[in-house]
Design an enzyme around this catalytic site. Structure first.
Site: not given
Length: 67
Positions: A45-48
């Site tokens: 994902f774009a961020e975790t």
């Protein structure tokens, strides 16, 4: 490696399944930086985000974010 609880949430939207997906590992205790990077790469994902206990008891949590 043991399992760590996580949630997948939609951010930047008022509707489910409409925004950016964000993985949140709700208890990241025991994970080092390399393990967090590997998990973030697996989610892709774009961020975790990884939630840890706060170092300062005046805070609610310590959060590490991988992009």
């Amino acid at each position: 490696m043991s399992a760590h609880p996580f949630e997948i949430v939609d951010v930047f939207t008022p509707r489910a399944r409409a925004g950016n997906q964000l993985a949140v590992v709700t208890d990241a205790r025991g994970l080092d930086t390399a393990a967090m990077q590997a998990i973030a790469r697996e989610f892709n994902f774009a961020e975790t985000s990884f939630l840890l206990p706060p170092a300062d008891p005046a805070n609610d949590a310590h959060v590490r974010i991988f992009t």
